[in-house]
Structure formats: structure tokens, C-alpha cells
Motif scaffolding. Structure first.
Motif, PDB file in Angstrom:
ATOM      1  N   ASP A  32      38.174  40.099  39.744  1.00 35.68           N
ATOM      2  CA  ASP A  32      36.761  40.453  39.361  1.00 35.68           C
ATOM      3  C   ASP A  32      36.652  41.731  38.396  1.00 35.68           C
ATOM      4  OD1 ASP A  32      36.817  42.408  41.073  1.00 35.68           O
ATOM      5  OD2 ASP A  32      35.224  41.980  42.061  1.00 35.68           O
ATOM      6  N   GLU A  86      38.008  32.209  40.519  1.00 37.45           N
ATOM      7  CA  GLU A  86      37.789  33.491  40.264  1.00 37.45           C
ATOM      8  C   GLU A  86      38.829  34.483  41.349  1.00 37.45           C
ATOM      9  OE1 GLU A  86      34.689  37.175  40.143  1.00 37.45           O
ATOM     10  OE2 GLU A  86      33.982  34.944  39.344  1.00 37.45           O
ATOM     11  N   THR A 144      40.600  42.623  44.465  1.00 36.44           N
ATOM     12  CA  THR A 144      40.256  41.950  43.418  1.00 36.44           C
ATOM     13  C   THR A 144      40.280  42.613  42.180  1.00 36.44           C
ATOM     14  OG1 THR A 144      37.770  42.432  43.720  1.00 36.44           O
ATOM     15  CG2 THR A 144      38.454  40.295  44.931  1.00 36.44           C
ATOM     16  N   ASN A 196      41.951  34.349  35.483  1.00 37.02           N
ATOM     17  CA  ASN A 196      40.867  33.461  36.303  1.00 37.02           C
ATOM     18  C   ASN A 196      41.331  32.073  35.965  1.00 37.02           C
ATOM     19  OD1 ASN A 196      40.240  35.455  38.137  1.00 37.02           O
ATOM     20  ND2 ASN A 196      38.554  35.898  36.955  1.00 37.02           N
TER      21      ASN A 196
END
Length: 162
Positions: free
Chosen positions: A101, A98, A65, A92
Motif C-alpha cells: 500500500d 493489493e 505492506t 499489485n
């Protein structure tokens, strides 16, 4: 010329004809478990998505991520750290979920970014070699047919041309 594929569904085996491009894209989407196809779409629109910032932070890839972006200069990399929340929001938002991150910045260091833009660099000017003061005199001591003798002759020829 469009190509077509006869498609059979499992239930009832309906015969219908679909464009092969459409059938292949859905087939590859099923095979793509890491989201790579989705990321390729992001790299293609990177310049439009990021606007003026696109040349400063260029995509290198991802690790889970974490979105990995590259900068050509350490100063730009440091300043781009402050824009990481904005970058995450835009990326995103593009995916409407999402996906990432965190944004990690690395120096480009000659790597090719994934947006496909390779910046042309100025060619290096040819270096002017300075002739050593004591060049020559070893021909009698070196075997002319040995690798060292041939290398020495080639080295001398570099300075004979100038």
C-alpha cells in the motif's frame, strides 16, 4: 533426468507419482507464511515489469505492506517519489491483489538490490602519493624491531618506489 516422488493422499491413500519439483514447490508454498516466494518472483521480473524505470528504482525488500526501493542518486530518489502510485499499480497488478500500500525509497549506498543486478563501477585510479618534505631521520630514534619502527620503514618504502 526427472525425479519423481510417490505421493500419498490422506483420504484413501491414493498412490500417485508426481514430479518432485511440483511436490516441493507446493510444500514450500505451505511453509511460506510471509509471501517471500511470491516476492522472489517479482524480483525476477522486475526489469520487464518496470521497463525503462527499472534501473532507476531497484528493489531492496519490504516491511509489511511497504515496498522498499532504492535509488542511486538523491535527485532520482526525489523524482521517483512522484511515480510511486504507478509503481504500486504495476506491482499489485502483477500479483492481482493489493500486496503493498506504500512505496518507500532509500539510497542504494553500496547495498546490493534484490533484482540481482550489480552495476559495474569504474575502478578508482591509483592515487599518487605526495612525498612529505621531512621524511626520514627517525630511524636512529626508533627501535627497528618494534612495530612502530617496522611501520615507519614500510611508510618510507612507499615513497622510495616513486
Amino acid at each position: 533426468m526427472a525425479r519423481y516422488l510417490r505421493h500419498h493422499s490422506r483420504r484413501g491413500r491414493n498412490n500417485r507419482t508426481v514430479r518432485i519439483g511440483r511436490a516441493m514447490s507446493s510444500y514450500f508454498e505451505k511453509l511460506d507464511t510471509t509471501g517471500s516466494v511470491m516476492l522472489v518472483q517479482l524480483w525476477k521480473v522486475w526489469g520487464d515489469l518496470m521497463g525503462e524505470m527499472a534501473p532507476l528504482a531497484r528493489p531492496l525488500g519490504h516491511r509489511g505492506t511497504k515496498l522498499i526501493l532504492a535509488a542511486e542518486d538523491p535527485m532520482i530518489m526525489q523524482e521517483a517519489q512522484f511515480l510511486a502510485p504507478m509503481i504500486l499499480e504495476k506491482v499489485n497488478g502483477y500479483f492481482q491483489q493489493e500486496v503493498f500500500d506504500k512505496v518507500v525509497f532509500e539510497l542504494l549506498n553500496g547495498r546490493v538490490p534484490l533484482d540481482g543486478e550489480i552495476r559495474p563501477e569504474a575502478p578508482e585510479p591509483p592515487r599518487k602519493l605526495k612525498k612529505p618534505e621531512k621524511l626520514g631521520g627517525l630511524e636512529k630514534e626508533l627501535d627497528p624491531d618494534s612495530p612502530i619502527g617496522r611501520c615507519y620503514r614500510a611508510y618510507r618504502r612507499m615513497f622510495d618506489k616513486s
